[in-house]
Write a protein that holds these residues in place. Sequence first.
Motif, PDB file in Angstrom:
ATOM      1  N   GLY A  50      29.197-125.445  40.942  1.00  0.00           N
ATOM      2  CA  GLY A  50      29.179-124.344  40.122  1.00  0.00           C
ATOM      3  C   GLY A  50      29.758-124.713  38.979  1.00  0.00           C
ATOM      4  N   ASN A  54      27.578-124.146  35.574  1.00  0.00           N
ATOM      5  CA  ASN A  54      28.476-123.328  34.476  1.00  0.00           C
ATOM      6  C   ASN A  54      28.450-123.739  33.192  1.00  0.00           C
ATOM      7  OD1 ASN A  54      29.976-120.817  34.258  1.00  0.00           O
ATOM      8  ND2 ASN A  54      31.499-122.319  33.447  1.00  0.00           N
ATOM      9  N   LYS A  57      25.590-122.672  30.676  1.00  0.00           N
ATOM     10  CA  LYS A  57      25.503-121.258  30.117  1.00  0.00           C
ATOM     11  C   LYS A  57      25.888-121.326  28.646  1.00  0.00           C
ATOM     12  CE  LYS A  57      28.115-118.473  32.256  1.00  0.00           C
ATOM     13  NZ  LYS A  57      29.056-117.903  32.956  1.00  0.00           N
ATOM     14  N   SER A  69      23.349-118.786  33.971  1.00  0.00           N
ATOM     15  CA  SER A  69      24.097-117.388  34.059  1.00  0.00           C
ATOM     16  C   SER A  69      23.905-116.672  35.467  1.00  0.00           C
ATOM     17  CB  SER A  69      24.128-116.609  32.756  1.00  0.00           C
ATOM     18  OG  SER A  69      24.991-115.559  32.928  1.00  0.00           O
ATOM     19  N   VAL A  72      24.946-118.667  38.385  1.00  0.00           N
ATOM     20  CA  VAL A  72      26.505-118.496  38.738  1.00  0.00           C
ATOM     21  C   VAL A  72      26.939-117.105  39.063  1.00  0.00           C
ATOM     22  CG1 VAL A  72      28.667-118.422  37.568  1.00  0.00           C
ATOM     23  CG2 VAL A  72      26.974-120.195  37.031  1.00  0.00           C
ATOM     24  N   SER A  73      26.378-116.066  38.633  1.00  0.00           N
ATOM     25  CA  SER A  73      26.523-114.552  38.977  1.00  0.00           C
ATOM     26  C   SER A  73      26.116-114.411  40.421  1.00  0.00           C
ATOM     27  CB  SER A  73      25.689-113.858  38.076  1.00  0.00           C
ATOM     28  OG  SER A  73      25.877-112.387  38.376  1.00  0.00           O
ATOM     29  N   ARG A  76      28.769-116.023  42.679  1.00  0.00           N
ATOM     30  CA  ARG A  76      29.979-115.310  42.879  1.00  0.00           C
ATOM     31  C   ARG A  76      29.730-114.187  43.642  1.00  0.00           C
ATOM     32  NH1 ARG A  76      30.269-114.589  37.657  1.00  0.00           N
ATOM     33  NH2 ARG A  76      31.621-116.474  37.292  1.00  0.00           N
TER      34      ARG A  76
END
Length: 303
Positions: A50, A54, A57, A69, A72-73, A76
């Motif tokens: 992660g 990240n 981004k 992005s 990662v979203s 999460r």
Amino acid sequence: MDAREIEAKAKALGKASGQEESATVILGLLKELQTGIRATEDLLRRTKIGVVVNRFKQSKSPEVARLASDIVSKWRTEVNKQKQGGGAAASRSSNSPRPPQNGTGPSTPASATPSDKASKLSVPPDKRTWKADGVDINVTSSKVRDSCTGLMYDGLCLGSTESPKTVLTKASAVEKAAHSYLGPETKPEYKEKMRSLFQNLKNKSNPMLRVRVLSGEIAPEKFVRMTSDELRSEQQREADEAIKKKNMNDAMVAQGERSISTSLQCGKCGQRKVTYTEAQTRAADEPMTLFCTCVVCGKSWRQ
């Protein structure tokens, strides 16, 4: 993908970033991660994938930044759903106590739990210091070493949402590594190194250095041995290289020929071998200014 495959992809991404590979290569690696990983908190924590994703981004390529992005979203969201499902299942069981929010698995480090991360930050990330976070930096029997631990904490926590406990653990590890490498704390080399590391961590043009140290990508033992050039960001190196190249080009431009006069005398060595150039530095109706240099002793003057 299993953990080993994910770690291999993380290394490949790091290498691609360092070697400035084309966006196509990076996009290919990111898409494999997007479709090949079923994210869990434990898996993301163990592989640190992660953190790696990240970083992209901030890529100059809009496609890479957008995909990073999205990934990662997505991860999460998946992890949050798992936590909510685990909490609901625990509440339905009357024979066992409700597990803590971060889970009870042996692989979950207590020092970096989400609940700790979210609940103990009392100031905005850009205003954090060890004093603002209410952290006790007295972890050694030396005031100098404890002060340096606080210095490392202030450098690492800036702009970070990591828990105070996590940041303090890393700050203490960095101080310990520096003390082992350059100590004792009475030596000027130790103090100078700690000040240098702090200045680099606080550098606004190099925010990824803090992230890399906090995430463990740069181990404390390596961090305290890095040279000033190694501590700088790739963007800083590129800017310096551009300046160096420009200065080199400027130095190679042919200089105007300077006249040599035997009527001008050097006031230092008395020789009459003087080069000069003329420039209008005063009003147009006043005489030109002579910029003189003696070719024998090197003395320069104007008249």
